[in-house]
Write a protein that holds these residues in place. Structure first.
Motif, mmCIF file in Angstrom:
data_model
loop_
_atom_site.group_PDB
_atom_site.id
_atom_site.type_symbol
_atom_site.label_atom_id
_atom_site.label_comp_id
_atom_site.label_asym_id
_atom_site.label_seq_id
_atom_site.Cartn_x
_atom_site.Cartn_y
_atom_site.Cartn_z
ATOM 1 N N LEU A 157 18.632 4.184 0.859
ATOM 2 C CA LEU A 157 17.815 2.983 0.709
ATOM 3 C C LEU A 157 16.584 3.040 1.597
ATOM 4 C CD1 LEU A 157 20.585 0.221 0.555
ATOM 5 C CD2 LEU A 157 19.173 1.055 -1.326
ATOM 6 N N LEU A 158 16.758 3.491 2.839
ATOM 7 C CA LEU A 158 15.630 3.534 3.767
ATOM 8 C C LEU A 158 14.594 4.554 3.316
ATOM 9 C CD1 LEU A 158 14.304 2.679 6.396
ATOM 10 C CD2 LEU A 158 15.671 4.416 7.584
ATOM 11 N N SER A 159 15.035 5.770 3.022
ATOM 12 C CA SER A 159 14.087 6.805 2.613
ATOM 13 C C SER A 159 13.437 6.463 1.276
ATOM 14 C CB SER A 159 14.785 8.164 2.529
ATOM 15 O OG SER A 159 15.907 8.107 1.665
ATOM 16 N N GLY A 160 14.237 5.950 0.321
ATOM 17 C CA GLY A 160 13.665 5.544 -0.958
ATOM 18 C C GLY A 160 12.692 4.391 -0.815
ATOM 19 N N GLY A 161 13.011 3.443 0.071
ATOM 20 C CA GLY A 161 12.109 2.316 0.297
ATOM 21 C C GLY A 161 10.790 2.758 0.905
ATOM 22 N N ILE A 162 10.857 3.687 1.852
ATOM 23 C CA ILE A 162 9.626 4.192 2.468
ATOM 24 C C ILE A 162 8.751 4.881 1.432
ATOM 25 C CG2 ILE A 162 8.734 5.914 4.078
ATOM 26 C CD1 ILE A 162 11.099 5.257 5.904
ATOM 27 N N LEU A 163 9.360 5.730 0.619
ATOM 28 C CA LEU A 163 8.579 6.432 -0.411
ATOM 29 C C LEU A 163 8.043 5.462 -1.460
ATOM 30 C CD1 LEU A 163 10.751 9.641 -0.919
ATOM 31 C CD2 LEU A 163 8.579 9.430 0.309
ATOM 32 N N ALA A 164 8.810 4.405 -1.766
ATOM 33 C CA ALA A 164 8.324 3.408 -2.723
ATOM 34 C C ALA A 164 7.108 2.672 -2.172
ATOM 35 C CB ALA A 164 9.444 2.420 -3.060
ATOM 36 N N LEU A 165 7.147 2.323 -0.890
ATOM 37 C CA LEU A 165 5.992 1.657 -0.267
ATOM 38 C C LEU A 165 4.767 2.576 -0.268
ATOM 39 C CD1 LEU A 165 7.631 -0.174 2.781
ATOM 40 C CD2 LEU A 165 6.660 -1.219 0.719
ATOM 41 N N MET A 166 4.995 3.846 0.022
ATOM 42 C CA MET A 166 3.873 4.787 0.018
ATOM 43 C C MET A 166 3.330 4.989 -1.389
ATOM 44 S SD MET A 166 4.928 7.664 2.835
ATOM 45 C CE MET A 166 4.899 7.252 4.587
ATOM 46 N N ALA A 167 4.232 5.006 -2.386
ATOM 47 C CA ALA A 167 3.774 5.115 -3.772
ATOM 48 C C ALA A 167 2.955 3.890 -4.173
ATOM 49 C CB ALA A 167 4.970 5.284 -4.702
ATOM 50 N N ALA A 168 3.391 2.711 -3.712
ATOM 51 C CA ALA A 168 2.618 1.492 -3.985
ATOM 52 C C ALA A 168 1.248 1.563 -3.337
ATOM 53 C CB ALA A 168 3.398 0.276 -3.489
ATOM 54 N N ALA A 169 1.194 2.117 -2.112
ATOM 55 C CA ALA A 169 -0.098 2.277 -1.449
ATOM 56 C C ALA A 169 -0.992 3.249 -2.210
ATOM 57 C CB ALA A 169 0.110 2.760 -0.016
ATOM 58 N N ALA A 170 -0.381 4.320 -2.765
ATOM 59 C CA ALA A 170 -1.157 5.274 -3.548
ATOM 60 C C ALA A 170 -1.728 4.637 -4.810
ATOM 61 C CB ALA A 170 -0.284 6.474 -3.909
ATOM 62 N N LEU A 171 -0.974 3.713 -5.420
ATOM 63 C CA LEU A 171 -1.422 3.078 -6.655
ATOM 64 C C LEU A 171 -2.400 1.941 -6.406
ATOM 65 C CD1 LEU A 171 1.973 2.955 -8.600
ATOM 66 C CD2 LEU A 171 0.036 4.475 -9.042
ATOM 67 N N PHE A 172 -2.130 1.138 -5.362
ATOM 68 C CA PHE A 172 -2.898 -0.094 -5.175
ATOM 69 C C PHE A 172 -3.601 -0.155 -3.827
ATOM 70 C CE2 PHE A 172 1.062 -1.078 -7.589
ATOM 71 C CZ PHE A 172 0.483 -1.253 -8.834
ATOM 72 N N GLY A 173 -3.620 0.961 -3.079
ATOM 73 C CA GLY A 173 -4.170 0.936 -1.730
ATOM 74 C C GLY A 173 -5.629 0.522 -1.666
ATOM 75 N N THR A 174 -6.431 1.011 -2.596
ATOM 76 C CA THR A 174 -7.848 0.663 -2.565
ATOM 77 C C THR A 174 -8.083 -0.810 -2.877
ATOM 78 O OG1 THR A 174 -8.021 1.402 -4.869
ATOM 79 C CG2 THR A 174 -8.592 2.987 -3.157
ATOM 80 N N TRP A 175 -7.145 -1.451 -3.582
ATOM 81 C CA TRP A 175 -7.289 -2.866 -3.915
ATOM 82 C C TRP A 175 -6.883 -3.767 -2.759
ATOM 83 C CZ3 TRP A 175 -4.645 -2.667 -9.411
ATOM 84 C CH2 TRP A 175 -5.456 -1.915 -10.264
ATOM 85 N N VAL A 176 -5.865 -3.362 -2.005
ATOM 86 C CA VAL A 176 -5.361 -4.222 -0.934
ATOM 87 C C VAL A 176 -5.968 -3.870 0.417
ATOM 88 C CG1 VAL A 176 -3.188 -4.571 -2.145
ATOM 89 C CG2 VAL A 176 -3.360 -2.733 -0.461
ATOM 90 N N ALA A 177 -6.763 -2.809 0.494
ATOM 91 C CA ALA A 177 -7.378 -2.435 1.767
ATOM 92 C C ALA A 177 -8.298 -3.552 2.250
ATOM 93 C CB ALA A 177 -8.157 -1.132 1.610
ATOM 94 N N PRO A 178 -8.234 -3.887 3.533
ATOM 95 C CA PRO A 178 -9.069 -4.980 4.037
ATOM 96 C C PRO A 178 -10.560 -4.679 4.012
ATOM 97 C CG PRO A 178 -7.897 -3.896 5.833
ATOM 98 C CD PRO A 178 -7.330 -3.349 4.559
ATOM 99 N N TYR A 179 -10.951 -3.407 4.021
ATOM 100 C CA TYR A 179 -12.367 -3.020 4.022
ATOM 101 C C TYR A 179 -12.572 -1.904 3.011
ATOM 102 C CZ TYR A 179 -12.529 -5.466 8.531
ATOM 103 O OH TYR A 179 -12.435 -6.409 9.529
ATOM 104 N N ASP A 180 -13.820 -1.677 2.669
ATOM 105 C CA ASP A 180 -14.175 -0.533 1.844
ATOM 106 C C ASP A 180 -13.913 0.737 2.656
ATOM 107 O OD1 ASP A 180 -15.261 1.456 0.318
ATOM 108 O OD2 ASP A 180 -17.231 0.520 0.086
ATOM 109 N N PRO A 181 -13.057 1.656 2.165
ATOM 110 C CA PRO A 181 -12.741 2.850 2.960
ATOM 111 C C PRO A 181 -13.946 3.711 3.294
ATOM 112 C CG PRO A 181 -11.209 2.598 1.124
ATOM 113 C CD PRO A 181 -12.303 1.609 0.906
#
Length: 282
Positions: A24-48
């Motif tokens: 659960l822990l390892s899968g959850g971490i990878l799921a969060l990172m996958a979400a960041a890969a998909l939506f990271g540019t949208w939720v980033a507080p600033y323009d990278p």
């Protein structure tokens, strides 16, 4: 009492199939990172890519939770945006390696004969070569693009997995169920992919995750050396190289992407071990 026995057996099967805390822990971490890969540019507080040269490198604060680099770019935003390239290309390498090694390993292990002999000599030759050195040379000769790096890495990672799949296939093809399938007149492709492959799937899945980890570390290393992605691209490996001179001003600019690479590699390795055990017991 027979009902109790059946209930106990069902309970044991549920315990085996229920994901444990490590899964659960390892899968959850990878799921969060996958979400960041998909939506990271949208939720980033600033323009990278937004620069603030007047601000320069700063330590973490309320405005910039991980600080800024020497060009005034927000480190957290770049880490979120960099998850896409940091995880996508290793995933492509892992899938390509898995597809090639599984197909060729099944073919060599099941058909044997001259196909197996020729394939194993090529595999032995590729394994004997220094992988990282060959990767750097190939990428440099082919032009240094990320596409060439991914292709070269998939080719160099495949031989070791071919040998594993081949040895498992050779053991499975001698078992009674494979002999029964041949007696019934089933085609070779159907026997290999419909009957043999499910029985070696635990090792194939674990190998794919290990290939992902190896590609993640190797591509981050290539980015650190300035090979692959162009300068300024949000990428964890490239961020480590760009910010390694800021350890006195803002060490988090290099520590955060390095920690993300380490966490992702550790989580994928642990998940591969857990999936191998559970699929083997299924």
């Amino acid at each position: 009492m027979p009902g109790a026995v059946r209930l106990g057996g069902r309970a044991r099967r549920l315990r085996r199939t229920r994901p444990g805390p490590v899964t659960l822990l390892s899968g959850g971490i990878l799921a969060l990172m996958a979400a960041a890969a998909l939506f990271g540019t949208w939720v980033a507080p600033y323009d990278p890519a937004a620069q603030d040269l007047a601000l320069g490198a700063t330590t973490p604060g309320w405005a910039h939770w991980a600080g800024t680099d020497e060009l005034g770019r927000d480190v957290l935003s770049r880490c979120l945006a960099g998850a896409r390239s940091a995880l996508l290309w290793p995933l492509v390498v892992a899938l390509g390696t898995c597809a090639m090694s599984t197909s060729l390993g099944l073919l060599a292990g099941y058909r044997r004969g001259w196909i197996d002999a020729v394939m194993m000599r090529v595999v032995d030759l590729l394994i004997a070569m220094p992988g990282l050195l060959m990767l750097i040379v190939l990428v440099g000769v082919l032009g240094g693009g990320i596409g060439w790096a991914v292709l070269a890495m998939a080719v160099l990672f495949t031989p070791g997995d071919i040998r594993v799949v081949r040895s498992l296939t050779m053991a499975q093809r001698e078992l009674a169920y494979a002999e029964a399938a041949r007696t019934l007149g089933l085609g070779r492709a159907r026997i290999m992919f419909r009957h043999l492959l499910p029985n070696i799937a635990p090792t194939v899945v674990a190998g794919a995750l290990l290939s992902f980890v190896a590609a993640l570390v190797a591509l981050s290393g290539l980015s650190f050396l300035g090979i692959g992605l162009p300068a300024g691209t949000p990428d964890w490996g490239l961020m480590i190289e760009e910010n390694r001179g800021l350890l006195d001003l803002n060490p988090w600019a290099a520590v955060v992407p390095a920690a993300l690479v380490t966490i992702a590699a550790t989580a994928a390795t642990l998940l591969g071990d857990q999936l191998f055990e559970r699929l083997s017991d299924a």
